[in-house]
Design a protein around this motif. Structure first.
Motif, PDB file in Angstrom:
ATOM      1  N   PRO B 412       0.808  -1.377  -0.130  1.00  0.00           N
ATOM      2  CA  PRO B 412       0.125  -0.010   0.127  1.00  0.00           C
ATOM      3  C   PRO B 412       0.666   1.168   0.223  1.00  0.00           C
ATOM      4  O   PRO B 412       0.618   2.193  -0.908  1.00  0.00           O
ATOM      5  CB  PRO B 412      -0.951  -0.095   1.329  1.00  0.00           C
ATOM      6  CG  PRO B 412      -1.037  -1.667   1.571  1.00  0.00           C
ATOM      7  CD  PRO B 412       0.430  -2.295   0.959  1.00  0.00           C
ATOM      8  N   ALA B 413       1.954   1.242   0.642  1.00  0.00           N
ATOM      9  CA  ALA B 413       2.914   2.540   0.913  1.00  0.00           C
ATOM     10  C   ALA B 413       3.337   2.821  -0.712  1.00  0.00           C
ATOM     11  O   ALA B 413       3.648   3.929  -1.258  1.00  0.00           O
ATOM     12  CB  ALA B 413       3.811   2.291   1.768  1.00  0.00           C
ATOM     13  N   ASP B 414       3.843   1.925  -1.229  1.00  0.00           N
ATOM     14  CA  ASP B 414       4.223   1.925  -2.579  1.00  0.00           C
ATOM     15  C   ASP B 414       3.329   2.457  -3.652  1.00  0.00           C
ATOM     16  O   ASP B 414       3.452   3.262  -4.368  1.00  0.00           O
ATOM     17  CB  ASP B 414       4.883   0.796  -3.192  1.00  0.00           C
ATOM     18  CG  ASP B 414       6.036   0.184  -2.193  1.00  0.00           C
ATOM     19  OD1 ASP B 414       6.784   1.090  -1.682  1.00  0.00           O
ATOM     20  OD2 ASP B 414       6.397  -1.017  -2.574  1.00  0.00           O
ATOM     21  N   ILE B 415       2.105   1.927  -3.485  1.00  0.00           N
ATOM     22  CA  ILE B 415       0.774   2.376  -4.292  1.00  0.00           C
ATOM     23  C   ILE B 415       0.677   3.974  -4.113  1.00  0.00           C
ATOM     24  O   ILE B 415       0.435   4.645  -4.936  1.00  0.00           O
ATOM     25  CB  ILE B 415      -0.552   1.333  -4.227  1.00  0.00           C
ATOM     26  CG1 ILE B 415      -0.008   0.029  -4.532  1.00  0.00           C
ATOM     27  CG2 ILE B 415      -1.603   2.022  -4.801  1.00  0.00           C
ATOM     28  CD1 ILE B 415      -1.196  -0.666  -4.283  1.00  0.00           C
ATOM     29  N   ALA B 416       0.614   4.239  -2.716  1.00  0.00           N
ATOM     30  CA  ALA B 416       0.339   5.459  -2.283  1.00  0.00           C
ATOM     31  C   ALA B 416       1.570   6.426  -2.885  1.00  0.00           C
ATOM     32  O   ALA B 416       0.991   7.755  -3.425  1.00  0.00           O
ATOM     33  CB  ALA B 416       0.431   5.566  -0.820  1.00  0.00           C
ATOM     34  N   GLN B 417       2.614   6.065  -2.894  1.00  0.00           N
ATOM     35  CA  GLN B 417       4.074   7.003  -3.320  1.00  0.00           C
ATOM     36  C   GLN B 417       3.671   7.034  -4.859  1.00  0.00           C
ATOM     37  O   GLN B 417       3.665   8.448  -5.177  1.00  0.00           O
ATOM     38  CB  GLN B 417       5.202   6.399  -2.985  1.00  0.00           C
ATOM     39  CG  GLN B 417       6.141   7.598  -3.318  1.00  0.00           C
ATOM     40  CD  GLN B 417       7.547   6.849  -3.172  1.00  0.00           C
ATOM     41  OE1 GLN B 417       7.840   6.005  -2.329  1.00  0.00           O
ATOM     42  NE2 GLN B 417       8.411   7.484  -3.925  1.00  0.00           N
ATOM     43  N   LEU B 418       3.521   6.282  -5.594  1.00  0.00           N
ATOM     44  CA  LEU B 418       2.885   6.381  -6.987  1.00  0.00           C
ATOM     45  C   LEU B 418       1.896   7.412  -7.283  1.00  0.00           C
ATOM     46  O   LEU B 418       1.944   7.919  -8.130  1.00  0.00           O
ATOM     47  CB  LEU B 418       2.978   4.958  -7.656  1.00  0.00           C
ATOM     48  CG  LEU B 418       4.440   4.291  -7.732  1.00  0.00           C
ATOM     49  CD1 LEU B 418       4.248   2.830  -7.981  1.00  0.00           C
ATOM     50  CD2 LEU B 418       5.368   4.843  -8.829  1.00  0.00           C
ATOM     51  N   ARG B 419       0.865   7.143  -6.337  1.00  0.00           N
ATOM     52  CA  ARG B 419      -0.379   7.929  -6.885  1.00  0.00           C
ATOM     53  C   ARG B 419       0.069   9.242  -6.563  1.00  0.00           C
ATOM     54  O   ARG B 419      -0.310  10.090  -7.472  1.00  0.00           O
ATOM     55  CB  ARG B 419      -1.492   7.412  -5.988  1.00  0.00           C
ATOM     56  CG  ARG B 419      -2.866   8.261  -6.009  1.00  0.00           C
ATOM     57  CD  ARG B 419      -4.036   7.385  -5.331  1.00  0.00           C
ATOM     58  NE  ARG B 419      -4.432   6.462  -6.158  1.00  0.00           N
ATOM     59  CZ  ARG B 419      -4.502   5.051  -5.683  1.00  0.00           C
ATOM     60  NH1 ARG B 419      -4.251   4.816  -4.498  1.00  0.00           N
ATOM     61  NH2 ARG B 419      -5.210   4.035  -6.525  1.00  0.00           N
ATOM     62  N   GLY B 420       0.742   9.555  -5.550  1.00  0.00           N
ATOM     63  CA  GLY B 420       1.374  10.783  -5.261  1.00  0.00           C
ATOM     64  C   GLY B 420       2.247  11.518  -6.277  1.00  0.00           C
ATOM     65  O   GLY B 420       1.862  12.779  -6.719  1.00  0.00           O
ATOM     66  N   GLU B 421       2.841  10.790  -7.118  1.00  0.00           N
ATOM     67  CA  GLU B 421       3.487  11.186  -8.424  1.00  0.00           C
ATOM     68  C   GLU B 421       2.493  11.189  -9.609  1.00  0.00           C
ATOM     69  O   GLU B 421       3.138  11.539 -10.641  1.00  0.00           O
ATOM     70  CB  GLU B 421       4.741  10.240  -8.334  1.00  0.00           C
ATOM     71  CG  GLU B 421       5.756  10.246  -7.384  1.00  0.00           C
ATOM     72  CD  GLU B 421       6.878   9.097  -7.623  1.00  0.00           C
ATOM     73  OE1 GLU B 421       7.450   8.636  -6.600  1.00  0.00           O
ATOM     74  OE2 GLU B 421       6.799   8.467  -8.829  1.00  0.00           O
ATOM     75  N   GLY B 422       1.341  10.850  -9.508  1.00  0.00           N
ATOM     76  CA  GLY B 422       0.745  10.911 -10.498  1.00  0.00           C
ATOM     77  C   GLY B 422       0.521   9.716 -11.597  1.00  0.00           C
ATOM     78  O   GLY B 422       0.052   9.755 -12.740  1.00  0.00           O
ATOM     79  N   ALA B 423       1.208   8.356 -11.035  1.00  0.00           N
ATOM     80  CA  ALA B 423       0.993   7.395 -11.894  1.00  0.00           C
ATOM     81  C   ALA B 423      -0.192   6.520 -12.024  1.00  0.00           C
ATOM     82  O   ALA B 423      -0.542   6.209 -12.949  1.00  0.00           O
ATOM     83  CB  ALA B 423       2.253   6.422 -11.199  1.00  0.00           C
ATOM     84  N   PHE B 424      -0.922   6.714 -10.985  1.00  0.00           N
ATOM     85  CA  PHE B 424      -2.413   6.193 -10.879  1.00  0.00           C
ATOM     86  C   PHE B 424      -3.578   7.340 -11.074  1.00  0.00           C
ATOM     87  O   PHE B 424      -3.265   8.465 -10.316  1.00  0.00           O
ATOM     88  CB  PHE B 424      -2.613   5.422  -9.753  1.00  0.00           C
ATOM     89  CG  PHE B 424      -1.503   4.471  -9.540  1.00  0.00           C
ATOM     90  CD1 PHE B 424      -0.934   3.562 -10.561  1.00  0.00           C
ATOM     91  CD2 PHE B 424      -0.803   4.023  -8.732  1.00  0.00           C
ATOM     92  CE1 PHE B 424       0.042   2.455 -10.410  1.00  0.00           C
ATOM     93  CE2 PHE B 424       0.177   3.050  -8.258  1.00  0.00           C
ATOM     94  CZ  PHE B 424       0.482   2.269  -9.194  1.00  0.00           C
TER      95      PHE B 424
END
Lengths: 424, 424
Positions: B412-424
């Motif tokens: 979840p932390a990795d998903i959240a980080q990528l989401r913060g970067e606009g990946a998702f």
């Protein structure tokens, strides 16, 4: 051994599943029995045969499938048949002969799938219901194709293509908007409902075979493909729009209801140009080509909603311009401006199109029955593989002896006797 | 767990391939990655999902597939999307983010097939050419869908549906005969070319998967489905007629060129009745219903060739009769005489048709995004099985976390980080 894309086919090449390239052909090794006539079931099994399946078609001796006499003919053969029957092995078999039922069952035992399009229940009345078929071939995939389906209050209705297309909701839409014409909605011009149903059936048959491969103990699939359902399934957002919002989709003639300009515009030579310039950028380009650079500043045409609201005036302006130029000049001008546009291709245009020729979608075939003829290529295309048209639609009963000997081990004398009795 | 035919779908049910009935669903256990937009690729993968495949759709975060905004909407969602996106798991993924390529490859590793409809070459430019995809998943079946194909001089042309339909030869035919109208040939009214291409692609994907099951060491299939090829393949006998006889098939309006009477005739209420009474027996019945029993003795109408030669007069006689009656009365009279006939169904007629309702071809769905809506049923129908619509088209990114956790094991932390970067 096989016909190449530039394709000669000689009489000796009508046969032998062995010429299938088992690496190249996705359905090599699959055998399908077709008890079909007219369009939908034969189109389904032709698609399977085009991908390499060994399709055995049963049809009445001598007369054969009625499509053999449909449309323009040459030397007594419908030229459509050359395509419709291609890559299949054809057996003439009189299903009313006392020996016929057992012969069908003996063939079914050697097949992976069966495709039929009698009226619902007819095969069962011949003693060939699904259960009986599976008594000799337990994992048989079966596709029943009909006008309205194998059940329901309308199942016994005659399966006329034009009726099914109208019930499926397509015919209502192939028309000009109310008030713009007194003429009837057009038929699409080809048997589109039958062909779509046949394509769905091919998808279903292969899906059933894939299920069998993945789960050999699962119940084998019996598919029920209705022409009306198949057409109805093509209506994109029309049903949810009605269901959620009460909108009844209306015909829009040559236009797209939500984007303008997109229509067919007549050239000076009378042919129709399709122009799709419905983004602001494309519309500006089109106005430049027309020498009407002021139009995008006109409030009526400033953006897509405005253009849709004033589409009649806009189409009149574009038509007045296209009417001054030949289609070939219009194509050149519009292509140079990178505006999506084309003549509405006649079949002659298709036959000469460089892209179709490059991709093997138009192939020269020398058909032993009718001589030189053009065939459409194989869809879907498999990249990096030859996908040969192995042979053109053969004469009725061309493969009767071959198939009965090869698959059923029948002796020539027995075949001759049954032939004498009118079985083949 | 799953929506029944009368179907409620609640928010919790958007998910879980586990709810697929692995016996009932032909494609249960097959996982497909869709990197598609607009109509053709998403329609292909919806057909696969309808038969039970676990389809994972990648689309741009937030905005998603443009179809989400197409046509009539409710609560900010296109109602078409409810059907177009159904039974899929949707991931929002920005393909320009540096991590996106590896995420796609990690997903591909878990998939059996990939379906895409970018412009030819675009996926390769993203570092996702077929060879790279197969470096992580050697037996991947790949379907590339485009307007004109993956090769040839026109491959880079923009894939506008109306242009492809015209190049495929269909648009020329959806018209009245020359001289009978000044109006342009009609568009079929729906995205028929895209949908047919999508259906061919679905057929190709399952054929490729069947090949893989039968011959695991054969080269996996890359399919190349062009919209123009797909439409062109529907033209029945037109190409062989041109190739063998030089005949250029012409539009025939509401008629069938070789059989009469078959046309659409206007009723007193303005609606159109399709009547197909083109055998001698049916024509006699029709004349009886019209109170014109003398007509079959008229030399102009005595047999089908005569009727075809005098079809304009004949259609005028029939139209004069239908104009005196309401459509519902015409339907009753013609049905009683067993003459194939129907109104040209509007979508409202389809939604109320007893046969479609009986067969589950019109289903009430409660879509969490837009509320009550109607969905078309699943084609092909598999006899004796439920074929549930598992869920309606979900919101953009609805399944991002679920899929990344389940298939890729992302924290979840990795998903959240990528989401913060606009990946998702």
């Amino acid at each position: 051994m096989s016909a190449d894309a530039a394709g000669q086919i000689d009489q000796d090449m009508y046969s032998r599943p062995g010429i299938v390239d088992s690496d190249a052909d996705l359905l090599a090794g699959i055998r399908v029995l077709e008890i079909g006539h007219f369009v939908a079931a034969p189109f389904c099994s032709r698609l399977l045969a085009d991908l390499g399946a060994d399709v055995i078609k049963i049809e009445p001796p001598i007369k054969g499938d009625p499509v053999r006499q449909w449309g323009a003919g040459k030397d007594g053969h419908s030229v459509w048949w050359s395509v419709h029957g291609r890559n299949k092995r054809c057996i003439g078999l009189n299903l009313k002969h006392p020996a016929a039922r057992q012969i069908v069952l003996d063939l079914v035992r050697e097949c992976d799938a069966l495709v039929e399009n009698f009226r619902p229940g007819h095969l069962a009345r011949l003693g060939l219901d699904d259960e009986t078929l599976r008594s000799v071939r337990p994992d048989l995939v079966i596709a029943h194709i009909s006008g309205y389906g194998q059940d329901g209050p309308q199942r016994d209705r005659a399966a006329f293509g034009v009726i099914g297309e109208a019930v499926g909701g397509l015919r209502y839409l192939t028309n000009h908007p109310a008030g713009e014409t007194d003429q009837p909605p057009v038929r699409v011009g080809v048997s589109i409902g039958d062909s779509i149903a046949g394509l769905y059936a091919a998808f279903g048959v292969v899906s059933g075979l894939l299920k069998r491969a993945a789960a050999p103990r699962a119940r084998p699939a019996s598919l029920d493909i209705a022409l009306a359902d198949s057409v109805f399934s093509m209506l994109e957002g029309a049903l949810p729009e009605y269901g959620a919002l009460g909108i009844v989709r209306q015909p829009s003639g040559g236009r797209i209801p939500t984007a303008a300009p997109t229509n067919a515009y007549q050239a000076a030579d009378g042919s129709w140009m399709i122009v799709a310039a419905n983004s602001d950028a494309l519309f500006r380009k089109l106005c430049g080509v027309m020498g009407r650079r002021e139009l995008p500043q006109d409030a009526r045409f400033a953006d897509n909603p405005a253009r849709v609201a004033h589409v009649v005036e806009l189409d009149a302006i574009i038509s007045a311009w296209t009417a001054t130029l030949e289609a070939s000049d219009l194509e050149t001008l519009l292509a140079a401006a990178d505006i999506p546009a084309t003549r509405a291709y006649t079949i002659e245009d298709c036959a000469r199109d460089e892209q179709f020729l490059f991709r093997g979608m138009v192939r020269d075939i020398d058909d032993p029955l009718i001589g030189p003829v053009l065939h459409p290529g194989i869809v879907p295309r498999v990249m990096g593989r030859e996908q040969a048209i192995r042979w053109a639609g053969p004469d009725v009963g061309h493969h009767t002896d071959e198939v009965l000997t090869e698959l059923l081990g029948m002796a020539p004398a027995d075949i001759a006797q049954l032939r004498g009795e009118g079985a083949f």
